[in-house]
Design an enzyme around this catalytic site. Structure first.
Site, short mmCIF file in Angstrom:
data_model
loop_
_atom_site.label_atom_id
_atom_site.label_comp_id
_atom_site.label_asym_id
_atom_site.label_seq_id
_atom_site.Cartn_x
_atom_site.Cartn_y
_atom_site.Cartn_z
N GLU A 27 64.66 -40.88 -9.34
CA GLU A 27 64.13 -40.08 -8.23
C GLU A 27 64.98 -40.33 -6.98
O GLU A 27 64.99 -41.43 -6.44
CB GLU A 27 62.67 -40.46 -7.94
CG GLU A 27 62.11 -39.71 -6.73
CD GLU A 27 60.77 -40.23 -6.24
OE1 GLU A 27 60.02 -40.85 -7.04
OE2 GLU A 27 60.46 -40.03 -5.05
N ARG A 86 65.73 -38.17 1.80
CA ARG A 86 65.56 -38.84 3.11
C ARG A 86 66.89 -39.16 3.74
O ARG A 86 66.93 -39.85 4.76
CB ARG A 86 64.76 -40.13 2.94
CG ARG A 86 63.37 -39.90 2.47
CD ARG A 86 62.60 -41.18 2.38
NE ARG A 86 61.58 -41.06 1.38
CZ ARG A 86 60.89 -42.07 0.89
NH1 ARG A 86 61.13 -43.30 1.31
NH2 ARG A 86 59.97 -41.87 -0.03
N LYS A 97 51.47 -38.45 -9.27
CA LYS A 97 51.93 -39.69 -8.65
C LYS A 97 50.74 -40.28 -7.87
O LYS A 97 50.03 -39.53 -7.18
CB LYS A 97 53.09 -39.36 -7.71
CG LYS A 97 53.48 -40.45 -6.73
CD LYS A 97 54.76 -40.06 -6.00
CE LYS A 97 54.99 -40.92 -4.78
NZ LYS A 97 56.36 -40.80 -4.25
#
Ligand code: 3PG
Length: 213
Positions: A47, A51, A134
């Site tokens: 993943e 950011r 999640k």
């Protein structure tokens, strides 16, 4: 893509290994060797969080690594979804969910692991067809005891707890019947990425890949 089909694909990706590395990568030249080290260590699902400025280029580079499945994390908006798909992301991860984000993933055909932190959020997602979710932020939202409490009333949902998961508590989560895998950043520490310690990261990945579940 309908949510149930998305969840099936997410389920397949989550089953590949006990841990999904959560990656914050600043420099695109780190992408290939980092992905190669993690895949070689036994962690194929990666993943890459959106950011950093380099994140989309990092996804594109990692997508070329054989044996890897690269996803985009921190998806917040439809634009994030589109850019992640264009970069080659095979799945997406979001800290929570909004109708516009879910719709964008369904329209773009991006398998999504949507975030939930309460029974109500999990039920909303399940109602729409998302049976793999999640659990975020895992430790702060109640940790393994919280997730254990959801297993009996909501056995249809499998979770990937992320946020505060480490070598110390990973097995507490992985031993639960409603946990399919866990996410964590500890397998790619910032200092090791910056110094290019790919052998060290491969070792961390190997240890994580051998966690029982
Ligand atoms: C994150 O959003 O950064 C992930 O949840 C990773 O959390 P961690 O750094 O506690 O593993």
């Amino acid at each position: 893509m309908d949510p149930a089909t998305q969840s099936q694909k997410a389920e397949h990706i989550c089953k590949l290994a006990p841990i999904v590395p959560v990656l914050i990568v600043e420099r695109v030249e780190h992408a290939r060797p980092l992905a190669e080290a993690l895949v070689a260590g036994g962690l194929p699902a990666l993943e890459v969080t959106l950011r950093t400025e380099a994140a989309l280029d990092v996804i594109a580079e990692m997508a070329k690594v054989e044996g890897g499945f690269v996803g985009a994390g921190t998806l917040l908006t439809p634009d994030d979804v589109k850019r992640a798909v264009d970069a080659g992301a095979e799945f997406g991860v979001s800290p929570g969910s909004s109708d516009t984000l879910l719709q964008a993933c369904e329209d773009e055909g991006l398998a999504l692991l949507p975030g939930a932190a309460s029974a109500t959020e999990a039920m909303h997602l399940l109602e729409r067809g998302y049976f793999v979710q999640k659990f975020f932020p895992a430790e702060a939202a109640g940790g393994a005891p919280f997730l254990k409490s959801l297993a009996s009333p909501l056995p249809q949902i499998s979770f990937c707890p992320t946020g505060g998961v480490s070598t110390k508590n990973a097995t507490d989560y992985l031993s639960l019947p409603n946990v399919i895998c866990a996410g964590g950043s500890w397998v790619a520490p910032k200092d090791m990425v910056q110094s290019g310690d790919w052998a060290g990261i491969e070792k961390l990945a190997k240890d994580a890949a051998s966690l029982p579940r």
